[in-house]
Design a protein around this motif. Structure first.
Motif, mmCIF file in Angstrom:
data_model
loop_
_atom_site.group_PDB
_atom_site.id
_atom_site.type_symbol
_atom_site.label_atom_id
_atom_site.label_comp_id
_atom_site.label_asym_id
_atom_site.label_seq_id
_atom_site.Cartn_x
_atom_site.Cartn_y
_atom_site.Cartn_z
ATOM 1 N N TRP A 417 82.947 29.358 -76.289
ATOM 2 C CA TRP A 417 82.679 30.544 -75.452
ATOM 3 C C TRP A 417 83.234 30.413 -74.040
ATOM 4 N N TYR A 418 83.165 29.207 -73.481
ATOM 5 C CA TYR A 418 83.450 29.035 -72.055
ATOM 6 C C TYR A 418 84.950 29.085 -71.768
ATOM 7 N N THR A 419 85.322 29.836 -70.732
ATOM 8 C CA THR A 419 86.698 29.889 -70.243
ATOM 9 C C THR A 419 86.741 29.304 -68.840
ATOM 10 N N PRO A 420 87.508 28.231 -68.595
ATOM 11 C CA PRO A 420 87.535 27.612 -67.263
ATOM 12 C C PRO A 420 88.021 28.588 -66.198
ATOM 13 N N THR A 421 87.269 28.703 -65.095
ATOM 14 C CA THR A 421 87.668 29.541 -63.968
ATOM 15 C C THR A 421 87.813 28.738 -62.691
ATOM 16 N N GLN A 422 87.482 27.450 -62.735
ATOM 17 C CA GLN A 422 87.614 26.592 -61.559
ATOM 18 C C GLN A 422 87.929 25.186 -62.033
ATOM 19 N N TYR A 423 88.376 24.340 -61.106
ATOM 20 C CA TYR A 423 88.685 22.960 -61.449
ATOM 21 C C TYR A 423 87.464 22.289 -62.075
ATOM 22 N N ILE A 473 75.786 30.755 -61.755
ATOM 23 C CA ILE A 473 75.881 32.153 -62.214
ATOM 24 C C ILE A 473 76.915 32.918 -61.394
ATOM 25 N N VAL A 474 76.871 32.742 -60.091
ATOM 26 C CA VAL A 474 77.795 33.458 -59.210
ATOM 27 C C VAL A 474 79.243 33.073 -59.507
ATOM 28 N N LYS A 475 79.484 31.795 -59.787
ATOM 29 C CA LYS A 475 80.847 31.333 -60.021
ATOM 30 C C LYS A 475 81.443 31.872 -61.320
ATOM 31 N N GLN A 476 80.594 32.266 -62.269
ATOM 32 C CA GLN A 476 81.100 32.715 -63.558
ATOM 33 C C GLN A 476 81.321 34.218 -63.635
ATOM 34 N N ILE A 477 80.892 34.961 -62.611
ATOM 35 C CA ILE A 477 81.043 36.413 -62.608
ATOM 36 C C ILE A 477 82.232 36.792 -61.722
ATOM 37 N N PRO A 478 83.137 37.645 -62.194
ATOM 38 C CA PRO A 478 84.307 38.030 -61.382
ATOM 39 C C PRO A 478 83.905 38.552 -60.003
ATOM 40 N N VAL A 479 84.701 38.199 -58.995
ATOM 41 C CA VAL A 479 84.413 38.592 -57.616
ATOM 42 C C VAL A 479 84.295 40.110 -57.486
ATOM 43 N N ALA A 480 85.110 40.839 -58.211
ATOM 44 C CA ALA A 480 85.121 42.302 -58.078
ATOM 45 C C ALA A 480 83.772 42.919 -58.436
ATOM 46 N N ASN A 481 82.966 42.239 -59.240
ATOM 47 C CA ASN A 481 81.648 42.770 -59.596
ATOM 48 C C ASN A 481 80.697 42.786 -58.406
ATOM 49 N N TYR A 482 80.988 41.988 -57.374
ATOM 50 C CA TYR A 482 80.145 41.954 -56.179
ATOM 51 C C TYR A 482 80.676 42.867 -55.079
ATOM 52 N N TRP A 483 81.854 43.398 -55.288
ATOM 53 C CA TRP A 483 82.608 43.984 -54.181
ATOM 54 C C TRP A 483 82.110 45.383 -53.816
ATOM 55 N N SER A 484 81.932 45.617 -52.524
ATOM 56 C CA SER A 484 81.649 46.962 -52.010
ATOM 57 C C SER A 484 82.898 47.431 -51.278
ATOM 58 N N GLY A 485 83.683 48.225 -51.922
ATOM 59 C CA GLY A 485 84.952 48.656 -51.360
ATOM 60 C C GLY A 485 85.904 48.977 -52.481
ATOM 61 N N SER A 486 87.164 48.670 -52.293
ATOM 62 C CA SER A 486 88.182 49.015 -53.283
ATOM 63 C C SER A 486 88.461 47.844 -54.212
ATOM 64 N N TYR A 603 80.427 35.940 -51.036
ATOM 65 C CA TYR A 603 80.787 34.846 -50.125
ATOM 66 C C TYR A 603 80.726 33.499 -50.853
ATOM 67 N N VAL A 604 79.675 33.290 -51.629
ATOM 68 C CA VAL A 604 79.542 32.036 -52.369
ATOM 69 C C VAL A 604 80.667 31.885 -53.386
ATOM 70 N N ASN A 605 80.983 32.972 -54.071
ATOM 71 C CA ASN A 605 82.008 32.923 -55.101
ATOM 72 C C ASN A 605 83.377 32.582 -54.535
ATOM 73 N N ARG A 606 83.723 33.203 -53.411
ATOM 74 C CA ARG A 606 85.092 33.052 -52.889
ATOM 75 C C ARG A 606 85.246 31.936 -51.873
ATOM 76 N N LYS A 607 84.173 31.583 -51.153
ATOM 77 C CA LYS A 607 84.310 30.688 -50.012
ATOM 78 C C LYS A 607 83.662 29.315 -50.189
ATOM 79 N N ILE A 608 82.720 29.178 -51.116
ATOM 80 C CA ILE A 608 81.977 27.925 -51.234
ATOM 81 C C ILE A 608 82.288 27.275 -52.579
ATOM 82 N N THR A 609 82.763 26.040 -52.547
ATOM 83 C CA THR A 609 83.072 25.307 -53.775
ATOM 84 C C THR A 609 81.800 24.710 -54.363
#
Length: 775
Positions: A417-423, A473-486, A603-609
């Motif tokens: 099931w798992y697809t790697p999204t980070q190192y 949980i945050v790392k496994q969800i696409p960033v766009a799902n959190y996005w307020s904007g375009s 912020y956690v998804n994009r900025k914090i490893t």
């Protein structure tokens, strides 16, 4: 090249040796203590070699190969920062010595002795849950590795049925590890891990020598010096633009090293297997050689692959490797398979078979150890505490085996099931922190501070688990799902979403086109290369929405194919290339009640490893443990009874007590050290002391003077050959010592009389076999 007959013969030969050895251990693993902790009969060299191989594993090697392909020799320099911490841990027997004194067979068993039964069950559940999630990707990483190393096809035909190689190979690999665990428990795990460790270390030295001879230092140096500014492969002070593995990564690694000692339970069987507390301490001292010398393969191989990828003389091989990398679903997956693809091209027949066998041994050693650990933790710390009557030895052992089988089944399906999204390093750090982030405080406080309370342990554990779980949980969800904007979405002709990313007004892709992400398996790269800002005051938005964007496409080599404007309104822009079609849409996601929380997630998804998340989990857990212990109800724990000192001492593993009388004893060379122990420890610690001095002097000098990259390259040449020479000596030393320990292990097991009560149960905060049955 692909595997030949001689290569497969080597692999099969190793498997036969390991199987015969496992069968021989079966007669000694018929007691619960034997299955769980080898009846606490293991010597230092056996533990050092076996434990080192158990921690290595295919996934650990892939982790380090990913890291060192990016940062090269610079990882070694900042790794010298760990020297003082490693010296302190080794000399004091930090955590290791006192945990062995408790005679607990799992960490959660210690928690019941020190805190409460409820906390044991809770900690056991947390350790089990975080452990199997962490372990869940191991089979997938290993299966992909062997498929690309051996040149296996994607599909194989068996009795007329077409079966995917990936799940089939995962099942075979897991099944092999299961057989060893089922046959002999921790005894089989430890002895086979030793054999694999001795074999693997010898093979790795042969591969290192071959690679250095094949390429030569001139080619290696030239390839390293081609790295762009801010991502140096030789200058450790030129890492400002390496996003994933920078200086702070190593600073946090030192903190985690000290705080997380024995916190990770994947090797829990080894924590309890030592003959006594002193042997456990000596094994930990000797284990330092693994990090300092025996891990040279994780640096030399990716650096030589870097040469292969950048030297024009190997352009054909580099193109084939890059094509394989580009075919993977995610960049992280591509980074995983780069090394096995290149290794299959680099090594000749025979040596390729040895490498494959060594890697198979690395897989088995880690997987049988982890299967044993997570399966036994579930039974010992989740099921056992609820039973009023003890299980028979036979029933207990079968329950342990069924639990281990369940862990293997979970890992198989999780890997599918798992697809790697980070190192891998980031994933393992954050999943490990689910338990370690909170448990470290409970372990250290429980072993060293008599005022630590049960309430404090609960608070620290929950805080660490919550923070780390949030990060996963945050790392496994696409960033766009959190996005307020375009956001921009790319779908194929069938409506399948290939890309879904946020669009930030005024920000565009800074990387060159050959670094843009791929659109599925199309062989085409894409990126947002321009935006049209919407007029007005959008300060209340997470990001100002845009009225339009420019999306560019490029081929796999980075050649731009076209630039396409996309408007915020409308059904999207249709793009066609080479018989393929995609629809690009620009969407707007408004803010709502939960937007501030989603901003935090973003912020956690994009900025914090994952490494940084681990650090903050540790900080919060430590502070809470101390505050709750000091401000809550006071309770003084009997540390002598916990550690079997004074009137509670046992004849079989009693420690030499008393206040230090000399400066050597104050340093950690206590009265349990023989003359040989002192020499071994002095020699072992001299290595990190020397390199720590080099690190301090070099860092101070670098602050005052510039050091050219060419000078750094020359320095690393000297370091590699020095370390390689030390590796040959250490491998010889440990292999002989380990073989002697294996003989002693079987001699002790033949005369050992097990106690049926020594099954992990706790009665009135004491191990069950320490309580008078008449009371």
């Amino acid at each position: 090249m692909t595997m030949g007959a001689i290569d497969w013969a080597i692999v099969i030969g190793l498997l036969l040796v390991l199987t015969v050895t496992s069968i021989r251990t079966n007669r000694y693993a018929r007691s619960v203590s034997g299955f769980l902790a080898a009846n606490r009969c293991a010597g230092r060299y056996l533990i050092t070699m076996a434990y080192g191989m158990a921690q290595l594993g295919v996934i650990s090697l892939v982790w380090f190969w990913q890291q060192n392909y990016d940062v090269g020799f610079t990882s070694i320099w900042w790794g010298f920062m760990e020297g003082p911490a490693l010296i302190l841990i080794a000399l004091t027997g930090w955590v290791v010595y006192r945990f062995r004194q408790t005679r607990a067979m799992t960490m959660a068993q210690f928690f019941e002795i020190r805190y409460s039964r409820n906390f044991r069950v809770f900690a056991g559940l947390v350790a089990f849950a975080s452990g199997i999630i962490n372990y869940g990707i191991f089979p997938a990483v290993a299966s992909r590795f062997f498929i690309h190393l051996c040149g296996l096809p994607e599909v194989v035909s068996i009795v007329g049925l077409e079966i995917q190689t990936f799940p089939l190979l995962m099942a075979l690999l897991l099944g092999t590890a299961l057989v060893f665990v089922f046959l002999g428990g921790q005894i089989a795990v430890m002895v086979t891990d030793f054999i694999q460790g001795a074999f693997g270390n010898i093979v790795f030295i042969l591969v290192i020598v071959y690679l250095l001879w094949t390429f030569g230092w001139g080619q290696i140096s030239d390839a390293m010096l081609q790295a762009p500014e801010g991502k140096s492969m030789v200058d450790p002070f030129d890492l400002g633009k390496e996003e994933n593995f920078n200086i702070w990564y190593w600073v946090i690694s030192v903190i985690v090293l000290f705080y997380g000692m024995l916190g990770w339970q994947g090797t829990s069987g080894y924590n309890a297997s030592a003959l006594n507390a002193h042997e456990a301490k000596m094994a930990n001292i000797l284990n330092g050689w693994r990090f300092r010398v025996l891990m040279l393969i994780v640096l030399v191989l990716p650096i030589c692959i870097r040469v292969l990828m950048n030297d024009e003389a190997y352009a054909e091989q580099a193109a084939a490797i890059q094509a394989a990398v580009d075919q993977q679903a995610t960049p992280a997956m591509g980074a995983e398979i780069r090394t096995p693809v290149a290794t299959g091209m680099l090594l000749p027949a025979g040596l390729l078979g040895l490498m494959c066998a060594a890697m198979l041994g690395a897989f088995i050693s880690t997987n049988d150890t982890y299967l044993h650990a997570w399966g036994t933790i579930f039974v010992q710390d989740v099921i056992l505490p609820f039973r009023k009557k003890p299980l028979s030895a036979r029933a207990h052992l079968w329950l342990l085996r069924f639990s281990i089988l369940g862990v293997a089944i979970f890992a198989f399906f999780f890997s599918l099931w798992y697809t790697p999204t980070q190192y891998i390093a980031m994933f393992l750090a954050i999943t490990g922190a689910i338990f370690v982030g909170g448990a470290g405080s409970a372990i250290i406080g429980g072993l060293y501070w008599k005022r630590g309370t049960t309430a404090a342990a609960w608070t620290a554990m929950i805080a660490g688990m919550t923070l780390s779980g949030f990060g996963i949980i945050v790392k496994q969800i696409p960033v766009a799902n959190y996005w307020s904007g375009s956001t921009v979405q790319v779908t194929d002709a069938d409506g399948k979403r290939l890309a879904y990313e946020p669009v930030i007004a005024g920000e565009t892709e800074e990387h060159s086109a050959d670094g843009w992400p791929m659109l599925g398996d199309s062989g085409v790269r894409w990126s947002v290369t321009g935006t049209t800002s919407r007029p007005g005051d959008w300060s209340g938005w997470h990001s100002a929405p845009v009225d339009g964007a420019q999306v560019s496409l490029a081929d796999s080599s980075g050649l731009v194919l076209g630039e396409y404007p996309v408007e915020a309104s409308g059904s999207g822009t249709l793009v066609q290339h080479d018989g393929q079609a995609w629809t690009i849409q620009l969407r707007e996601q408004p803010r709502g009640l939960v937007s501030p929380f989603l901003d935090l997630c973003d912020y956690v998804n994009r900025k914090i490893t994952g490494q940084v998340m681990t650090f903050w989990a540790i900080v919060v857990a430590v502070v809470l443990y101390i505050l709750v212990s000091l401000l809550g109800p006071r309770r003084i724990h009997d540390m002598d009874r916990l550690l079997h000192r004074g009137q509670y001492a046992r004849d079989d593993d009693a420690a030499v007590e008393g206040q230090p009388r000399t400066w050597l004893e104050r340093l950690g060379f206590d009265r349990e050290f023989t003359k040989a122990d002192r020499w071994i420890t002095a020699i072992t610690l001299a290595w990190p002391i020397f390199w720590t001095i080099v690190f301090v002097v070099g860092t101070i000098w670098r602050q005052q003077h510039d050091i050219p990259a060419e000078t750094w390259a020359g320095w690393w040449k000297w370091w590699i050959y020095c370390t390689l020479g030390a590796a040959v000596i250490v491998v010889t030393w440990f292999t002989i010592g380990g073989a002697m320990d294996v003989r002693k292990l079987f001699r002790r097991l033949r005369s050992y009389e097990s106690d049926a009560r020594d099954d992990g149960r706790v009665v009135d905060h004491r191990n069950a076999d320490e309580v008078d049955p008449r009371s």
